[in-house]
Design a protein around this motif. Structure first.
Motif, PDB file in Angstrom:
ATOM      1  N   ARG A 173       6.189   3.367  17.177  1.00  0.00           N
ATOM      2  CA  ARG A 173       5.422   3.625  16.221  1.00  0.00           C
ATOM      3  C   ARG A 173       5.358   3.969  15.136  1.00  0.00           C
ATOM      4  O   ARG A 173       6.527   4.031  14.374  1.00  0.00           O
ATOM      5  N   LEU A 174       4.409   3.841  13.865  1.00  0.00           N
ATOM      6  CA  LEU A 174       4.437   3.300  13.298  1.00  0.00           C
ATOM      7  C   LEU A 174       3.609   4.183  12.068  1.00  0.00           C
ATOM      8  O   LEU A 174       2.684   5.187  12.150  1.00  0.00           O
ATOM      9  N   LEU A 175       4.088   4.428  11.326  1.00  0.00           N
ATOM     10  CA  LEU A 175       3.839   6.459  10.313  1.00  0.00           C
ATOM     11  C   LEU A 175       3.895   5.385   8.665  1.00  0.00           C
ATOM     12  O   LEU A 175       3.987   5.171   8.066  1.00  0.00           O
ATOM     13  N   PHE A 176       2.456   6.319   8.468  1.00  0.00           N
ATOM     14  CA  PHE A 176       2.007   5.876   6.583  1.00  0.00           C
ATOM     15  C   PHE A 176       2.607   7.372   6.316  1.00  0.00           C
ATOM     16  O   PHE A 176       1.023   8.070   7.307  1.00  0.00           O
ATOM     17  N   LEU A 177       2.693   7.702   5.413  1.00  0.00           N
ATOM     18  CA  LEU A 177       1.901   8.876   4.695  1.00  0.00           C
ATOM     19  C   LEU A 177       1.435   8.671   3.289  1.00  0.00           C
ATOM     20  O   LEU A 177       1.967   8.078   2.671  1.00  0.00           O
ATOM     21  N   GLY A 178       0.833   9.066   3.068  1.00  0.00           N
ATOM     22  CA  GLY A 178       0.039   9.323   1.581  1.00  0.00           C
ATOM     23  C   GLY A 178      -1.601   9.492   0.951  1.00  0.00           C
ATOM     24  O   GLY A 178      -2.307   9.105   2.208  1.00  0.00           O
ATOM     25  N   LEU A 179      -1.835   8.723   0.484  1.00  0.00           N
ATOM     26  CA  LEU A 179      -3.434   9.387   0.565  1.00  0.00           C
ATOM     27  C   LEU A 179      -3.598   8.049   0.173  1.00  0.00           C
ATOM     28  O   LEU A 179      -3.567   7.526   0.061  1.00  0.00           O
ATOM     29  N   LEU A 180      -5.107   8.119   1.181  1.00  0.00           N
ATOM     30  CA  LEU A 180      -5.559   7.282   2.153  1.00  0.00           C
ATOM     31  C   LEU A 180      -7.160   6.295   0.927  1.00  0.00           C
ATOM     32  O   LEU A 180      -7.544   7.272   0.735  1.00  0.00           O
ATOM     33  N   GLY A 181      -6.658   5.435   0.566  1.00  0.00           N
ATOM     34  CA  GLY A 181      -7.009   4.736  -0.471  1.00  0.00           C
ATOM     35  C   GLY A 181      -6.857   3.155  -0.393  1.00  0.00           C
ATOM     36  O   GLY A 181      -5.374   2.741  -0.149  1.00  0.00           O
ATOM     37  N   LYS A 182      -7.637   2.565  -1.308  1.00  0.00           N
ATOM     38  CA  LYS A 182      -7.179   1.272  -1.773  1.00  0.00           C
ATOM     39  C   LYS A 182      -5.677   1.140  -2.399  1.00  0.00           C
ATOM     40  O   LYS A 182      -4.402   0.003  -1.308  1.00  0.00           O
ATOM     41  N   ARG A 183      -5.129   1.930  -3.640  1.00  0.00           N
ATOM     42  CA  ARG A 183      -4.307   2.097  -3.766  1.00  0.00           C
ATOM     43  C   ARG A 183      -2.709   2.231  -3.217  1.00  0.00           C
ATOM     44  O   ARG A 183      -1.787   0.834  -2.922  1.00  0.00           O
ATOM     45  N   LYS A 184      -2.763   2.740  -2.329  1.00  0.00           N
ATOM     46  CA  LYS A 184      -1.455   2.657  -0.972  1.00  0.00           C
ATOM     47  C   LYS A 184      -2.107   2.053   0.356  1.00  0.00           C
ATOM     48  O   LYS A 184      -0.654   1.284   1.087  1.00  0.00           O
ATOM     49  N   GLY A 185      -2.927   0.995   0.187  1.00  0.00           N
ATOM     50  CA  GLY A 185      -2.597  -0.274   0.862  1.00  0.00           C
ATOM     51  C   GLY A 185      -3.593  -0.171   2.391  1.00  0.00           C
ATOM     52  O   GLY A 185      -3.141  -0.814   3.449  1.00  0.00           O
ATOM     53  N   ILE A 186      -4.000   1.011   2.559  1.00  0.00           N
ATOM     54  CA  ILE A 186      -4.632   1.105   3.774  1.00  0.00           C
ATOM     55  C   ILE A 186      -5.709   0.994   5.249  1.00  0.00           C
ATOM     56  O   ILE A 186      -5.346   0.416   6.163  1.00  0.00           O
ATOM     57  N   PHE A 187      -6.009   0.174   4.603  1.00  0.00           N
ATOM     58  CA  PHE A 187      -7.192  -0.782   5.061  1.00  0.00           C
ATOM     59  C   PHE A 187      -6.829  -2.203   4.807  1.00  0.00           C
ATOM     60  O   PHE A 187      -7.233  -2.629   5.518  1.00  0.00           O
ATOM     61  N   ASP A 188      -5.676  -2.855   3.731  1.00  0.00           N
ATOM     62  CA  ASP A 188      -4.995  -3.113   4.504  1.00  0.00           C
ATOM     63  C   ASP A 188      -4.145  -3.382   5.914  1.00  0.00           C
ATOM     64  O   ASP A 188      -4.224  -4.299   6.963  1.00  0.00           O
ATOM     65  N   LEU A 189      -3.569  -2.483   6.293  1.00  0.00           N
ATOM     66  CA  LEU A 189      -3.002  -1.814   6.935  1.00  0.00           C
ATOM     67  C   LEU A 189      -3.888  -2.562   8.081  1.00  0.00           C
ATOM     68  O   LEU A 189      -3.620  -2.353   9.554  1.00  0.00           O
ATOM     69  N   LEU A 190      -4.671  -1.336   8.260  1.00  0.00           N
ATOM     70  CA  LEU A 190      -6.274  -1.283   9.263  1.00  0.00           C
ATOM     71  C   LEU A 190      -6.360  -2.755   9.553  1.00  0.00           C
ATOM     72  O   LEU A 190      -7.211  -3.113  10.664  1.00  0.00           O
ATOM     73  N   ASP A 191      -6.627  -3.822   9.100  1.00  0.00           N
ATOM     74  CA  ASP A 191      -7.048  -4.968   9.067  1.00  0.00           C
ATOM     75  C   ASP A 191      -6.453  -5.978  10.017  1.00  0.00           C
ATOM     76  O   ASP A 191      -6.441  -6.338  10.286  1.00  0.00           O
ATOM     77  N   VAL A 192      -4.864  -5.064   9.772  1.00  0.00           N
ATOM     78  CA  VAL A 192      -3.642  -6.213  10.811  1.00  0.00           C
ATOM     79  C   VAL A 192      -3.906  -5.895  11.478  1.00  0.00           C
ATOM     80  O   VAL A 192      -3.935  -6.071  12.471  1.00  0.00           O
ATOM     81  N   ILE A 193      -4.484  -4.456  11.846  1.00  0.00           N
ATOM     82  CA  ILE A 193      -3.876  -4.322  13.322  1.00  0.00           C
ATOM     83  C   ILE A 193      -5.464  -4.053  13.793  1.00  0.00           C
ATOM     84  O   ILE A 193      -5.583  -4.510  15.377  1.00  0.00           O
ATOM     85  N   ALA A 194      -6.414  -4.033  13.388  1.00  0.00           N
ATOM     86  CA  ALA A 194      -8.028  -5.034  14.521  1.00  0.00           C
ATOM     87  C   ALA A 194      -7.813  -6.002  14.815  1.00  0.00           C
ATOM     88  O   ALA A 194      -8.232  -6.467  15.797  1.00  0.00           O
ATOM     89  N   GLU A 195      -7.521  -7.140  13.475  1.00  0.00           N
ATOM     90  CA  GLU A 195      -7.350  -8.599  13.279  1.00  0.00           C
ATOM     91  C   GLU A 195      -5.859  -8.673  14.965  1.00  0.00           C
ATOM     92  O   GLU A 195      -6.247  -9.963  15.519  1.00  0.00           O
ATOM     93  N   ASN A 196      -5.091  -7.529  15.139  1.00  0.00           N
ATOM     94  CA  ASN A 196      -4.488  -7.959  16.165  1.00  0.00           C
ATOM     95  C   ASN A 196      -4.037  -7.084  17.489  1.00  0.00           C
ATOM     96  O   ASN A 196      -3.682  -6.604  17.838  1.00  0.00           O
TER      97      ASN A 196
END
Length: 350
Positions: A173-196
């Motif tokens: 279980r991986l936890l992310f807490l913070g403002l959802l947007g480019k600065r916090k890197g949430i889109f990069d994280l979702l890309d990694v999950i989607a690609e794998n």
């Protein structure tokens, strides 16, 4: 120094939302009576203009009627937050008070360099500047020429640890807490999950919470068809945050800019390893390969590698979590209260 010598200027913190509010709320628990002027709330711009006007009236009232106040402690970030608070810097000095600027802004560097002359002029009016880390202190001194910078550790509440109910679960279980947007890197994280996603299906669960670009994030999750892996928790605070921190195996924050994130400090207090980027003050609390992994912002390959290492080695994850817990002691309330008291006393002696 007594609590009634301090006037705090900041955001509404009775029910904290965000890092600055969390810090102020924690201060309010041990500095009593808590004297505060609220300059902004979690509302629209027009309503916040009224909040600011009320704040100016309350500030002036306290300056003229409360002779015990000696220090004005201003919490701010950048952009509108900085310009709003600059008014109180000048008013505080006009009334002969010691003025402290406490910088929380993750993007303060780029903001300050674009407005360097004005920012320098305003900060030079302050008696002291509080930075969140040694790296930020050095930046204020070298880039803006500030000579009155001190480091006060970001504060977190005492952790309420519980036995992990998913101790023997095959799911990481991986936890992310913070403002959802480019600065916090949430889109990069979702890309990694989607690609794998085939690799992570049934093995990894991303629990993420926060405000910001919620609709965009949920749209991407639908498009990538990763709903069974990435699960939005809404705005997370209070008991819900405690629950998630106790459930998680690691915290991830792949940010592009940061000060010193409260969520990382909180996760460390709950014995979690950290996966994050080498920006702001993060490298001072996350030591690569000791209590987590650091990589350059936007480096998705390094992010995946860090996730995979911890996901495939729970013993290492626990070991790094123990290291996190040992490293966080200076950020607990009793230690930060001591740091602040020493700082306030030294300021009044100047």
């Amino acid at each position: 120094m007594k609590a009634d010598n301090i006037l705090t200027v900041g955001v509404e913190c009775e029910t904290p939302r965000g890092g600055i509010a969390s810090v102020e709320h924690s201060y309010s628990l041990f500095f009593t009576p808590w004297k505060q002027v609220v300059t902004s709330k979690d509302c629209g711009r027009l309503k916040n203009l009224l909040v600011l006007l009320k704040a100016l009236l309350r500030f002036e009232f306290l300056m003229w009627t409360d002779r015990k106040i000696q220090i004005v402690h201003i919490h701010a970030a950048c952009y509108l937050s900085f310009w709003r608070k600059s008014i109180f810097i000048y008013l505080g000095k006009f009334h002969g008070k010691k003025v402290v600027y406490h910088c929380h802004g993750a993007e303060f560097k780029s903001f300050a360099l674009k407005n360097k002359i004005w920012v320098q002029m305003i900060l030079n009016r302050c008696d002291s500047i509080i930075a969140l880390s040694s790296a930020w202190k050095e930046w204020f001194e070298h880039s803006l020429g500030c000579k009155n910078v001190v480091v006060v550790k970001n504060i977190i509440e005492q952790p309420q640890r519980k036995d992990k109910i998913f101790e023997n679960s095959p799911v990481f279980r991986l936890l992310f807490l913070g403002l959802l947007g480019k600065r916090k890197g949430i889109f990069d994280l979702l890309d990694v999950i989607a690609e794998n996603k085939d690799l992570y299906q049934g093995r990894l669960e991303l629990l993420f919470g926060g405000n910001g670009e919620v609709e965009q994030v949920e749209k991407i999750i639908q498009q990538y068809e990763i709903q069974s892996i990435a699960k939005y928790q809404g705005w997370v605070s209070g008991d819900k945050k405690i629950e998630l921190l106790n459930q998680a195996d690691a915290l991830i924050l792949p940010s592009y800019a940061e000060g010193l994130p409260i969520c990382i400090l909180e996760a460390m207090a709950y014995k979690l390893p950290i996966i994050s980027t080498n920006v702001g003050g993060i490298p001072e609390i996350v030591i690569n390969e000791r209590n987590g992994f650091l990589f350059n912002p936007g480096d998705k390959k390094a992010m995946k590698k860090s996730i995979d290492i911890l996901m495939n080695n729970k013993d290492l994850s626990k070991q790094m979590g123990e290291m996190s817990s040992n490293m966080i002691i200076e950020h607990l309330p009793e230690n930060v209260e001591r740091q602040l008291s020493v700082f306030y006393n030294s300021l009044l002696e100047c």
